[in-house]
Design a protein around this motif. Structure first.
Motif, PDB file in Angstrom:
ATOM      1  N   PRO A 146       0.793  -1.233   0.000  1.00  0.00           N
ATOM      2  CA  PRO A 146       0.000   0.000   0.000  1.00  0.00           C
ATOM      3  C   PRO A 146       0.820   1.276   0.000  1.00  0.00           C
ATOM      4  O   PRO A 146       0.325   2.333  -0.395  1.00  0.00           O
ATOM      5  CB  PRO A 146      -0.838  -0.126   1.275  1.00  0.00           C
ATOM      6  CG  PRO A 146      -0.081  -1.069   2.148  1.00  0.00           C
ATOM      7  CD  PRO A 146       0.584  -2.028   1.225  1.00  0.00           C
ATOM      8  N   ARG A 147       2.087   1.217   0.414  1.00  0.00           N
ATOM      9  CA  ARG A 147       2.857   2.444   0.554  1.00  0.00           C
ATOM     10  C   ARG A 147       3.801   2.688  -0.618  1.00  0.00           C
ATOM     11  O   ARG A 147       4.571   3.645  -0.610  1.00  0.00           O
ATOM     12  CB  ARG A 147       3.635   2.437   1.873  1.00  0.00           C
ATOM     13  CG  ARG A 147       2.705   2.445   3.083  1.00  0.00           C
ATOM     14  CD  ARG A 147       3.477   2.481   4.402  1.00  0.00           C
ATOM     15  NE  ARG A 147       4.246   3.713   4.571  1.00  0.00           N
ATOM     16  CZ  ARG A 147       3.736   4.880   4.933  1.00  0.00           C
ATOM     17  NH1 ARG A 147       2.439   4.991   5.172  1.00  0.00           N
ATOM     18  NH2 ARG A 147       4.522   5.940   5.080  1.00  0.00           N
ATOM     19  N   ASP A 148       3.758   1.838  -1.639  1.00  0.00           N
ATOM     20  CA  ASP A 148       4.524   2.119  -2.852  1.00  0.00           C
ATOM     21  C   ASP A 148       3.922   3.327  -3.564  1.00  0.00           C
ATOM     22  O   ASP A 148       2.753   3.676  -3.357  1.00  0.00           O
ATOM     23  CB  ASP A 148       4.514   0.907  -3.786  1.00  0.00           C
ATOM     24  CG  ASP A 148       5.552  -0.130  -3.400  1.00  0.00           C
ATOM     25  OD1 ASP A 148       6.243   0.086  -2.390  1.00  0.00           O
ATOM     26  OD2 ASP A 148       5.654  -1.156  -4.088  1.00  0.00           O
ATOM     27  N   GLY A 149       4.730   3.945  -4.420  1.00  0.00           N
ATOM     28  CA  GLY A 149       4.232   5.167  -5.035  1.00  0.00           C
ATOM     29  C   GLY A 149       4.790   5.410  -6.417  1.00  0.00           C
ATOM     30  O   GLY A 149       5.431   4.550  -7.034  1.00  0.00           O
ATOM     31  N   GLN A 150       4.523   6.620  -6.895  1.00  0.00           N
ATOM     32  CA  GLN A 150       5.058   7.076  -8.171  1.00  0.00           C
ATOM     33  C   GLN A 150       5.299   8.575  -8.059  1.00  0.00           C
ATOM     34  O   GLN A 150       4.769   9.244  -7.173  1.00  0.00           O
ATOM     35  CB  GLN A 150       4.095   6.764  -9.313  1.00  0.00           C
ATOM     36  CG  GLN A 150       2.732   7.422  -9.213  1.00  0.00           C
ATOM     37  CD  GLN A 150       1.742   6.885 -10.248  1.00  0.00           C
ATOM     38  OE1 GLN A 150       1.531   5.682 -10.354  1.00  0.00           O
ATOM     39  NE2 GLN A 150       1.158   7.796 -11.017  1.00  0.00           N
ATOM     40  N   GLY A 151       6.141   9.092  -8.957  1.00  0.00           N
ATOM     41  CA  GLY A 151       6.468  10.508  -8.900  1.00  0.00           C
ATOM     42  C   GLY A 151       6.906  11.017 -10.250  1.00  0.00           C
ATOM     43  O   GLY A 151       6.998  10.268 -11.234  1.00  0.00           O
ATOM     44  N   ASP A 152       7.191  12.300 -10.295  1.00  0.00           N
ATOM     45  CA  ASP A 152       7.657  12.970 -11.509  1.00  0.00           C
ATOM     46  C   ASP A 152       9.185  12.964 -11.492  1.00  0.00           C
ATOM     47  O   ASP A 152       9.808  13.713 -10.722  1.00  0.00           O
ATOM     48  CB  ASP A 152       7.125  14.404 -11.537  1.00  0.00           C
ATOM     49  CG  ASP A 152       7.549  15.163 -12.788  1.00  0.00           C
ATOM     50  OD1 ASP A 152       8.655  14.918 -13.294  1.00  0.00           O
ATOM     51  OD2 ASP A 152       6.768  16.016 -13.244  1.00  0.00           O
ATOM     52  N   PRO A 153       9.832  12.126 -12.305  1.00  0.00           N
ATOM     53  CA  PRO A 153      11.292  11.968 -12.211  1.00  0.00           C
ATOM     54  C   PRO A 153      12.067  13.266 -12.374  1.00  0.00           C
ATOM     55  O   PRO A 153      12.968  13.572 -11.585  1.00  0.00           O
ATOM     56  CB  PRO A 153      11.606  10.977 -13.334  1.00  0.00           C
ATOM     57  CG  PRO A 153      10.341  10.239 -13.555  1.00  0.00           C
ATOM     58  CD  PRO A 153       9.248  11.234 -13.314  1.00  0.00           C
ATOM     59  N   ALA A 154      11.741  14.057 -13.406  1.00  0.00           N
ATOM     60  CA  ALA A 154      12.502  15.279 -13.662  1.00  0.00           C
ATOM     61  C   ALA A 154      12.334  16.259 -12.516  1.00  0.00           C
ATOM     62  O   ALA A 154      13.316  16.889 -12.066  1.00  0.00           O
ATOM     63  CB  ALA A 154      12.056  15.911 -14.971  1.00  0.00           C
ATOM     64  N   ASN A 155      11.131  16.387 -12.006  1.00  0.00           N
ATOM     65  CA  ASN A 155      10.916  17.338 -10.920  1.00  0.00           C
ATOM     66  C   ASN A 155      11.552  16.888  -9.618  1.00  0.00           C
ATOM     67  O   ASN A 155      11.971  17.720  -8.807  1.00  0.00           O
ATOM     68  CB  ASN A 155       9.418  17.602 -10.729  1.00  0.00           C
ATOM     69  CG  ASN A 155       8.924  18.731 -11.628  1.00  0.00           C
ATOM     70  OD1 ASN A 155       9.629  19.147 -12.538  1.00  0.00           O
ATOM     71  ND2 ASN A 155       7.727  19.219 -11.363  1.00  0.00           N
ATOM     72  N   ILE A 156      11.610  15.585  -9.399  1.00  0.00           N
ATOM     73  CA  ILE A 156      12.341  15.098  -8.217  1.00  0.00           C
ATOM     74  C   ILE A 156      13.797  15.540  -8.309  1.00  0.00           C
ATOM     75  O   ILE A 156      14.387  16.038  -7.334  1.00  0.00           O
ATOM     76  CB  ILE A 156      12.224  13.569  -8.099  1.00  0.00           C
ATOM     77  CG1 ILE A 156      10.799  13.175  -7.688  1.00  0.00           C
ATOM     78  CG2 ILE A 156      13.235  13.021  -7.091  1.00  0.00           C
ATOM     79  CD1 ILE A 156      10.531  11.679  -7.736  1.00  0.00           C
ATOM     80  N   ALA A 157      14.399  15.367  -9.494  1.00  0.00           N
ATOM     81  CA  ALA A 157      15.795  15.792  -9.675  1.00  0.00           C
ATOM     82  C   ALA A 157      15.941  17.297  -9.506  1.00  0.00           C
ATOM     83  O   ALA A 157      16.886  17.776  -8.849  1.00  0.00           O
ATOM     84  CB  ALA A 157      16.289  15.361 -11.055  1.00  0.00           C
ATOM     85  N   LEU A 158      15.027  18.061 -10.080  1.00  0.00           N
ATOM     86  CA  LEU A 158      15.119  19.524  -9.979  1.00  0.00           C
ATOM     87  C   LEU A 158      14.895  19.992  -8.543  1.00  0.00           C
ATOM     88  O   LEU A 158      15.501  20.986  -8.110  1.00  0.00           O
ATOM     89  CB  LEU A 158      14.111  20.168 -10.927  1.00  0.00           C
ATOM     90  CG  LEU A 158      14.382  19.914 -12.427  1.00  0.00           C
ATOM     91  CD1 LEU A 158      13.256  20.501 -13.269  1.00  0.00           C
ATOM     92  CD2 LEU A 158      15.734  20.474 -12.846  1.00  0.00           C
ATOM     93  N   ALA A 159      14.051  19.284  -7.798  1.00  0.00           N
ATOM     94  CA  ALA A 159      13.865  19.625  -6.385  1.00  0.00           C
ATOM     95  C   ALA A 159      15.141  19.361  -5.595  1.00  0.00           C
ATOM     96  O   ALA A 159      15.544  20.167  -4.742  1.00  0.00           O
ATOM     97  CB  ALA A 159      12.696  18.835  -5.804  1.00  0.00           C
ATOM     98  N   LEU A 160      15.788  18.234  -5.878  1.00  0.00           N
ATOM     99  CA  LEU A 160      17.063  17.940  -5.216  1.00  0.00           C
ATOM    100  C   LEU A 160      18.107  18.989  -5.574  1.00  0.00           C
ATOM    101  O   LEU A 160      18.887  19.433  -4.716  1.00  0.00           O
ATOM    102  CB  LEU A 160      17.544  16.542  -5.605  1.00  0.00           C
ATOM    103  CG  LEU A 160      16.751  15.370  -5.030  1.00  0.00           C
ATOM    104  CD1 LEU A 160      17.083  14.085  -5.782  1.00  0.00           C
ATOM    105  CD2 LEU A 160      17.042  15.196  -3.539  1.00  0.00           C
ATOM    106  N   ALA A 161      18.134  19.376  -6.845  1.00  0.00           N
ATOM    107  CA  ALA A 161      19.092  20.401  -7.275  1.00  0.00           C
ATOM    108  C   ALA A 161      18.834  21.720  -6.558  1.00  0.00           C
ATOM    109  O   ALA A 161      19.773  22.393  -6.099  1.00  0.00           O
ATOM    110  CB  ALA A 161      19.003  20.593  -8.790  1.00  0.00           C
ATOM    111  N   LYS A 162      17.554  22.111  -6.451  1.00  0.00           N
ATOM    112  CA  LYS A 162      17.245  23.364  -5.769  1.00  0.00           C
ATOM    113  C   LYS A 162      17.616  23.278  -4.290  1.00  0.00           C
ATOM    114  O   LYS A 162      18.174  24.225  -3.726  1.00  0.00           O
ATOM    115  CB  LYS A 162      15.765  23.698  -5.917  1.00  0.00           C
ATOM    116  CG  LYS A 162      15.404  25.053  -5.309  1.00  0.00           C
ATOM    117  CD  LYS A 162      13.967  25.452  -5.604  1.00  0.00           C
ATOM    118  CE  LYS A 162      13.664  26.829  -5.000  1.00  0.00           C
ATOM    119  NZ  LYS A 162      12.252  27.232  -5.252  1.00  0.00           N
ATOM    120  N   GLY A 163      17.342  22.121  -3.663  1.00  0.00           N
ATOM    121  CA  GLY A 163      17.723  21.948  -2.266  1.00  0.00           C
ATOM    122  C   GLY A 163      19.223  22.044  -2.064  1.00  0.00           C
ATOM    123  O   GLY A 163      19.699  22.590  -1.062  1.00  0.00           O
TER     124      GLY A 163
END
Length: 813
Positions: A146-163
């Protein structure tokens, strides 16, 4: 001109999700002067077209730990950075279409519970209730997370870059790392060139290779070996489907397919059994895709429209083919490169880069910060890769298989079928002529079992008793009651010599190696936490020369550990592995065979257990080590490669009068687990304390100044928090492999680190750690133990002493 510094603490090469994660986590630890160089634009290689599936459960506890960390991180990144990651927990379902796959899923469900992952076994009706669009014809069962998920790959990377930027990291796009300056085992700086024609040099303390599918070539530039190969990866996206709402991620591995709902459309992706390696990569590659190959994808699609009927009604909006990088063993590359002391790598993520990026970046950053692995990362440590595995032909052939293995049945003992035969012992042809069935480890062809006359000399895989089960039982019986011989040539052999060899090894090893010439010492290399970095024997060959024998898979890692801990000692380390073949002659009648081939004395007075001697063997020469990994009287016979064939023929011929039987590696594993001998990488790792592993006898703490001594003394004062137990299933039918949950008085307290069948003891045997803080050994053993085998709790006998020959009388006979 790019505003780049001339000095940095670390230069990260590659701006995909992995490089951004490493920059983010280093910055989070307080590192400054972080520079990330991206040749084109962030995410423009593989990250931008990734499917974005984010699962929790992986094959081992620590890989699961990293995947769970990624999920938690992605859930918080949007709040921290303001960049939407698209992460949502939608759950996932994996379905089985065969009984064998259902058992695999049920075993994985048991493992998940031991790892603290929420999971549920579900039947076909329950699968249909959770995924109404699925045709459940032929479905035998499944699991729901139940706790598996999905996400936006490019935005995950861009969020990490911004962080990372928010904490001071400098990230530069359209700047390529073009070369390096090197001083011995260190890279002193990185050359760069920008698209506008500028160039420069950044002096740097560390370099991290996060170049994705360019990782092999960047590795070569950094004087390191990073074996990976780009492969074509296909998926389609449907036209919008009316009424389609959010659905769990669905995997149908028996049809090589996964499905993801996204914005009212269905994505269908494939891990086909025979994939398409791709390359070379064009210089201008940026957000590119590869040519469509509908013929290649069509078999997957044909099955998919039957499995998911609504796909037959929906049109195809997008047919996508993009490259992803794959490694020879389907595990990514992480860690400190063995060839260099300040070069690190995080690359080759085998289509699980998004779900792995957060945890991998965290683990590597912590490793760089501490100068030591934060926990056991042996599954992905780049040191597991052998130098030859960077060969382009090898990678091309192997990668055609590894992509498909992601969704193939993960049967125990499954062997790779491609890129075989690279490394062969001097006895290979002799063993093949006599029915050997070979497996592969670190490129070595190793006889795993021997087929009888007329028997098909090939694996027939299953989760139940496989076709070699009875063969191995007979080989174990030969070792236990008569005499057997098997090839150990693949084990690593490191010659450590020089005036300071004894001083050096006594600092690196937990045991005392200041022993007479001819003595063999069983010992470990410990880290500062008392964890086990290597499990070896050390044989004193001469006053200034020692032979360190290591497991075959860790030879490079163990050699690297030795080299990195050399200070100013006058010592030379030489890999002698290919120079000598090794035959183990083991069993109650082993002495009879040895005396038949040599005039030397093999009696206890002149060749007691734990000693080595030079001998005549037939018409040649050899060196014999009286040690045993199977718990029997026996000798390991070391012979130079030029005389190896003669040694085999001499031993084989003489052995016919004594019932000598050829045996394989499966026999060795079954016999060693009956004796309770630990297997490095499974039972003992860098995070397992040597005392809790039950190996305190091999540590001489009265010896001063060895690595890990303080941690050993501290643990002896504080007491153990866990103990390794040996378990024997009371029902002789179930089989154990590893990771099965251990239940103590009805509660899960751990999992098996290794398992195999105890043919002599008459049941499956496992080893595993049980928490014991504040308890005596008697109290630990007083409990009721069970092992969860695919959801069935099986009562087990637990023991701290070896269940077979606990006093080791047989090896000393």
């Amino acid at each position: 001109m790019p505003d780049l510094p001339t000095q940095a603490c670390v230069v990260i090469i590659g701006g995909g999700v992995i490089g951004c994660s490493v920059a983010y986590h280093l910055a989070k630890l307080g590192w400054t002067d972080i520079v990330l160089l991206e040749r084109k634009r962030l995410t423009s290689g593989t990250t931008w077209h990734a499917a974005g599936l984010i699962a929790q459960l992986r094959a081992t506890a620590n890989m699961t730990r990293l995947a769970k960390y990624s999920q938690e991180l992605y859930g918080d990144l949007e709040t921290e950075t303001g960049v939407a990651t698209g992460f949502k927990r939608v759950g996932s379902i994996t379905v089985a279409l065969t009984d064998e796959r259902r058992e695999e899923l049920h075993r994985s469900a048991a493992m998940a519970r031991a790892f603290g992952v929420e999971i549920e076994e579900i039947d076909p009706a329950e699968i249909k209730a959770r995924y109404e669009h699925l045709n459940i014809d032929g479905v035998t069962g499944g699991v729901y997370l139940p706790r598996d998920g999905q996400g936006d790959p490019a935005n995950i990377a861009l969020a990490l870059a911004k962080g990372a930027r928010q904490r001071g990291a400098l990230i530069k796009e359209r700047v390529k790392a073009t070369g390096v300056a090197r001083d011995g085992r260190r890279i002193t700086g990185v050359d760069w060139a920008s698209e506008d024609g500028c160039h420069g040099h950044i002096a740097s303390d560390h370099v991290v290779n996060c170049a994705g599918m360019w990782g092999r070539e960047v590795g070569r530039m950094l004087n390191t070996n990073v074996p990976l190969q780009a492969c074509e990866h296909f998926y389609i996206v449907s036209e919008p489907i009316e009424g389609l709402t959010q659905m769990p991620v669905l995997r149908v591995p028996d049809e090589c397919a996964y499905y993801k709902e996204d914005a009212g459309k269905i994505m269908l992706g494939a891990f086909e059994p025979v994939s398409k390696p791709w390359g070379p990569i064009p210089e201008d590659f940026e957000f590119d895709q590869l040519p469509e190959d509908f013929d290649h994808f069509e078999p997957i699609l044909e099955q998919a429209v039957t499995r998911m009927p609504m796909l037959a009604e929906a049109g195809i909006h997008t047919f996508f083919n993009g490259p992803e990088s794959f490694t020879p063993d389907d595990a990514y590359h992480l860690g400190q490169c063995p060839e260099m002391d300040n070069v690190w790598v995080a690359a080759g993520f085998n289509s699980i880069g998004i779900q792995s990026a957060g945890g991998a970046g965290m683990a590597l950053a912590q490793w760089m910060q501490d100068g030591a692995k934060p926990f056991d990362l042996g599954d992905v440590d780049i040191c597991r890769m052998q130098p030859f595995q960077g060969n382009k032909t090898y990678l091309f052939d192997r990668s055609a298989e590894t992509l498909g293995l992601l969704y193939a049945d993960h049967f125990p003992y499954r062997q790779k079928a491609t890129a075989r035969g690279v490394r062969r012992s001097p006895f290979h042809a002799h063993l093949a002529e006599r029915g050997a069935v070979f497996g592969e480890l670190a490129g070595w062809e190793r006889a795993n079992w021997f087929a009888r006359d007329g028997q098909d000399a090939a694996y027939r895989y299953s989760w139940k008793r496989q076709n070699f089960f009875d063969n191995v039982a007979e080989e174990v019986a030969a070792i236990r009651t008569g005499v057997g011989m098997y090839d150990m040539s693949s084990f690593g052999k490191l010659r450590v010599e020089g005036p300071d060899a004894e001083i050096f090894l006594n600092r690196v090893c937990g045991a005392q190696v200041a022993v007479p010439v001819g003595r063999i010492v069983y010992t470990q290399f410990l880290n500062d936490r008392g964890g086990i970095e290597a499990d070896v024997t050390v044989t004193r060959l001469a006053e200034t020369a020692f032979l360190v024998v290591t497991p075959g898979a860790t030879r490079l890692a163990d050699e690297t550990w030795l080299r990195r801990h050399l200070s100013d000692e006058r010592v030379i380390i030489t890999d002698m592995t290919p120079a000598e073949g090794v035959l183990a002659v083991m069993g109650p009648r082993a002495r009879d065979v040895m005396q038949a081939v040599s005039p030397n004395d093999f009696g206890n007075s002149s060749n007691p257990f734990g000693t080595a001697q030079e001998i005549e063997l037939g018409m040649g020469l050899a060196r014999v080590h009286r040690v045993s990994y199977v718990g029997e009287l026996g000798w390991e016979v070391y012979v130079s490669a030029d005389m190896a064939a003669h040694a085999f023929e001499t031993l084989w011929q003489a052995g016919q009068d004594h019932g000598l039987r050829l045996c394989g590696m499966h026999m060795m594993d079954c016999a060693r687990i009956e004796k309770g001998f630990r297997h490095f990488g499974h039972d003992i790792t860098c995070e397992d304390h040597v005392l809790e592993a039950g190996l305190g006898f091999a540590v001489k703490s009265e010896k001063p100044n060895f690595i890990g001594r303080d941690a050993v003394l501290r643990k002896r004062d504080e007491g153990l928090t866990a103990r390794m137990l040996q378990f024997h299933l009371k029902d002789p039918e179930p089989l154990l492999y590893h990771n099965e949950p251990i239940l103590r008085d009805g509660e899960i307290v751990g999992y098996l680190s290794s398992g195999a069948y105890g043919h002599h003891l008459g049941g499956a045997i496992g080893l595993g750690y049980v928490p014991c803080a504040g308890e005596s050994a008697t109290e630990v053993l007083a409990s009721r133990y069970e092992i969860d085998v695919a959801g069935v709790r099986v009562p087990a006998e637990a023991s701290l002493k070896p269940l077979y020959d606990p006093k080791s009388e047989r090896v000393r006979a």
